[in-house]
Motif scaffolding. Structure first.
Motif, PDB file in Angstrom:
ATOM      1  N   THR A  89      -1.650  17.324   0.983  1.00 11.07           N
ATOM      2  CA  THR A  89      -0.978  16.149   1.527  1.00 11.07           C
ATOM      3  C   THR A  89       0.033  15.614   0.526  1.00 11.07           C
ATOM      4  O   THR A  89      -0.121  15.770  -0.679  1.00 11.07           O
ATOM      5  CB  THR A  89      -1.988  15.042   1.875  1.00 11.07           C
ATOM      6  N   SER A  90       1.065  14.970   1.030  1.00 12.50           N
ATOM      7  CA  SER A  90       2.126  14.467   0.160  1.00 12.50           C
ATOM      8  C   SER A  90       1.831  13.028  -0.245  1.00 12.50           C
ATOM      9  O   SER A  90       0.937  12.372   0.286  1.00 12.50           O
ATOM     10  CB  SER A  90       3.473  14.531   0.883  1.00 12.50           C
ATOM     11  N   PHE A  91       2.641  12.542  -1.180  1.00 12.41           N
ATOM     12  CA  PHE A  91       2.529  11.158  -1.639  1.00 12.41           C
ATOM     13  C   PHE A  91       3.861  10.457  -1.397  1.00 12.41           C
ATOM     14  O   PHE A  91       4.272   9.595  -2.160  1.00 12.41           O
ATOM     15  CB  PHE A  91       2.153  11.157  -3.123  1.00 12.41           C
ATOM     16  N   LYS A  92       4.538  10.856  -0.306  1.00 15.65           N
ATOM     17  CA  LYS A  92       5.849  10.297  -0.008  1.00 15.65           C
ATOM     18  C   LYS A  92       5.759   8.862   0.493  1.00 15.65           C
ATOM     19  O   LYS A  92       6.711   8.098   0.371  1.00 15.65           O
ATOM     20  CB  LYS A  92       6.568  11.168   1.024  1.00 15.65           C
ATOM     21  N   ARG A  93       4.624   8.509   1.077  1.00 12.71           N
ATOM     22  CA  ARG A  93       4.402   7.131   1.534  1.00 12.71           C
ATOM     23  C   ARG A  93       3.128   6.614   0.872  1.00 12.71           C
ATOM     24  O   ARG A  93       2.053   6.583   1.482  1.00 12.71           O
ATOM     25  CB  ARG A  93       4.307   7.080   3.054  1.00 12.71           C
ATOM     26  N   SER A  97      -1.133   6.200   1.907  1.00 17.36           N
ATOM     27  CA  SER A  97      -2.207   6.925   1.219  1.00 17.36           C
ATOM     28  C   SER A  97      -3.292   5.981   0.727  1.00 17.36           C
ATOM     29  O   SER A  97      -4.454   6.371   0.600  1.00 17.36           O
ATOM     30  CB  SER A  97      -1.634   7.715   0.033  1.00 17.36           C
ATOM     31  N   LYS A 138      10.026  -0.925   0.722  1.00 12.59           N
ATOM     32  CA  LYS A 138      10.560   0.090  -0.186  1.00 12.59           C
ATOM     33  C   LYS A 138      10.117  -0.175  -1.622  1.00 12.59           C
ATOM     34  O   LYS A 138       9.674   0.739  -2.332  1.00 12.59           O
ATOM     35  CB  LYS A 138      12.089   0.119  -0.098  1.00 12.59           C
ATOM     36  N   ASN A 141       6.345   0.464  -2.042  1.00 10.68           N
ATOM     37  CA  ASN A 141       6.030   1.891  -2.166  1.00 10.68           C
ATOM     38  C   ASN A 141       6.397   2.420  -3.544  1.00 10.68           C
ATOM     39  O   ASN A 141       5.686   3.260  -4.105  1.00 10.68           O
ATOM     40  CB  ASN A 141       6.757   2.690  -1.082  1.00 10.68           C
ATOM     41  N   GLN A 142       7.504   1.937  -4.091  1.00  4.56           N
ATOM     42  CA  GLN A 142       7.889   2.366  -5.437  1.00  4.56           C
ATOM     43  C   GLN A 142       6.825   1.957  -6.451  1.00  4.56           C
ATOM     44  O   GLN A 142       6.467   2.737  -7.344  1.00  4.56           O
ATOM     45  CB  GLN A 142       9.237   1.755  -5.818  1.00  4.56           C
ATOM     46  N   SER A 145       3.601   4.013  -5.985  1.00  3.11           N
ATOM     47  CA  SER A 145       3.721   5.435  -6.331  1.00  3.11           C
ATOM     48  C   SER A 145       3.247   5.735  -7.747  1.00  3.11           C
ATOM     49  O   SER A 145       2.941   6.886  -8.076  1.00  3.11           O
ATOM     50  CB  SER A 145       5.171   5.900  -6.166  1.00  3.11           C
ATOM     51  N   TYR A 193      -4.123  13.130  -1.042  1.00  2.00           N
ATOM     52  CA  TYR A 193      -3.794  11.739  -1.333  1.00  2.00           C
ATOM     53  C   TYR A 193      -4.323  10.878  -0.188  1.00  2.00           C
ATOM     54  O   TYR A 193      -3.603  10.549   0.749  1.00  2.00           O
ATOM     55  CB  TYR A 193      -2.281  11.558  -1.468  1.00  2.00           C
TER      56      TYR A 193
END
Length: 436
Positions: A89-93, A97, A138, A141-142, A145, A193
């Motif tokens: 799974t990605s950690f783009k969002r 997660s 935004k 999320n930054q 991350s 994630y």
């Protein structure tokens, strides 16, 4: 358990998983679940538990007759499903997660900020800015991350979940240091994630023993999240507003001649300000776009010396620029896309008495007569150059004497401007003249 032992354990775990055939498919088709729960750092512990499918009792692996608690079968089914069926799974969002979304931000922003600032005073202005920043999806999320992985060198948690059926084993492990301990690693499947897996595993662990339960459950997530928001987006802004509200006249005067990039009231001890325990001062980072976007004026003054400091930098700025016209380090900075040059200014001059005395001490430590430049420090300029190149950074401190002598005081980085590599071989407080 030491870091080396954790590394070995992780390696053996990977080897174990590679050997397993991973033929298990039904969620209830397992014989035993083994949990390794360990930590090395400020303290040390290592717990090993097991759950057998015939009774769903959590017991010590070494003492299977010692019952800790009964486990809900639905809990183990959810864990097994997430481990077996979740591919990389990605950690783009990141917020997703962590089980949060934009609505969660909107509904909780005010309370999150109140909790973060409950032990200190704030202004209505920064409260409003902070709450709106937390609501910004935004930016949130930054900040979120960075709440994953393991970067600290004194903090080594480890959780391993192994699902065993006969000779087949599938395992997931985490060494994450942040709340929820993301990501999880499953060999041949990649990373997971998903904070849900962490929270479910936390429910398996007992409440009494030293363990990773609190970290896995994400109990401190909200606090860590808001602290990231604050450090990335709010700290400098609050410092700026506090300074502006305390010294509006100084801001007004400097604002007519510079763009005020940063401002902070602080108790500091530095190489140019002195003081063993810090002295109260006001620090500015100023920019004059008519000169260059690459140049800053860093001013420091005691709160009782603001008038003389602001007056001197305003009236001596042009003389400073004239004295640097033929300076090769300054010219390099102007023509470098990834450089920042900082001209220091303390009270009414660039090289303060404290900075000069510190430099002379480092001269002596370098085997040079500390009095070598006595009588030559008048109108000297204290300059710092930071350059980024191919993901690397070079930082250097310089003293420019009045008649063209360039002294490299300090260097950190594998390169220095466009000079030969041998120049950057010496790191730290170099204290040597550079001919350019």
């Amino acid at each position: 358990m030491s870091k080396a032992n954790l590394t070995i354990l992780t390696f053996l775990l990977g080897l174990q998983i590679l050997i397993g055939q991973n033929k298990i498919s039904p969620l209830n088709d397992w014989d035993k679940i083994i949990i390794t729960d360990a930590y090395s750092g400020w303290s040390n512990f290592e717990n090993k538990f097991q759950i057998r499918s015939q009774d769903f009792l959590l017991t010590s692996l070494e003492k299977p007759d010692s019952i800790i608690k009964k486990i809900d079968p639905n809990l183990t089914s959810e864990i097994v499903k997430l481990i077996r069926n979740t591919n990389d799974t990605s950690f783009k969002r990141p917020l997703i997660s962590f089980g949060r979304d934009s609505l969660w931000l909107i509904h909780n922003a005010e309370n999150l900020w109140k909790e973060h600032t409950k032990n200190r005073k704030t202004t209505k202005e920064i409260d409003s800015i902070a709450i709106n920043t937390i609501k910004d999806y935004k930016k949130a999320n930054q900040a979120a991350s960075s709440l994953e992985g393991s970067n600290r060198t004194d903090d080594y948690p480890l959780i391993v979940i192994s699902v065993i059926k006969g000779n087949d084993t599938i395992s997931a492990y985490s060494i994450g240091q942040e709340p929820y301990m993301l990501p999880w690693y499953v060999v041949k499947k990649g990373k997971i994630y998903d904070s849900k897996l962490s929270a479910l595993v936390a429910e398996l662990l007992p409440d009494t023993l030293p363990n990773n339960k609190k970290r896995l459950s994400g109990q401190d997530f909200n606090g860590a999240f808001v602290q990231k928001i604050y450090s990335i987006f709010l700290a400098e802004k609050e410092n700026y507003l506090d300074a502006k509200n305390a010294f509006p006249g100084t801001f007004k005067s400097l604002g007519k001649n510079f763009e005020i990039m940063k401002a902070e009231i602080m108790d500091m001890s530095s190489i140019e300000w002195g003081g063993d325990f810090g002295r109260r001062c006001l620090e500015f980072s100023l920019k004059d776009s008519t000169i260059s976007k690459n140049i800053r004026f860093n001013t420091i003054s005691g709160v009782n010396e603001l008038f003389s400091t602001k007056k001197s930098i305003i009236y001596k700025k042009n003389d400073l620029m004239d004295s640097l016209k033929e300076n090769p380090v300054y010219q390099y900075t102007l023509n470098c896309n990834n450089c920042l040059g900082e001209i220091h200014w303390v009270k009414s001059k660039s090289l303060s008495t404290e900075a000069k005395d510190n430099f002379k001490e480092y001269l002596e430590e370098s085997g040079v007569d500390k009095n070598k430049y006595d009588g030559k420090y008048k109108d000297a300029i204290f300059f710092e150059l930071t350059e980024h190149r191919d993901l690397e950074q070079s930082f250097s401190r310089w003293i420019f004497l009045k008649y063209g002598t360039l002294i490299l005081w300090q260097l950190s980085g594998r390169f220095l401007m466009n000079l030969p590599k041998e120049v950057s071989e010496n790191q730290g407080y170099v204290c040597k003249e550079i001919k350019l």
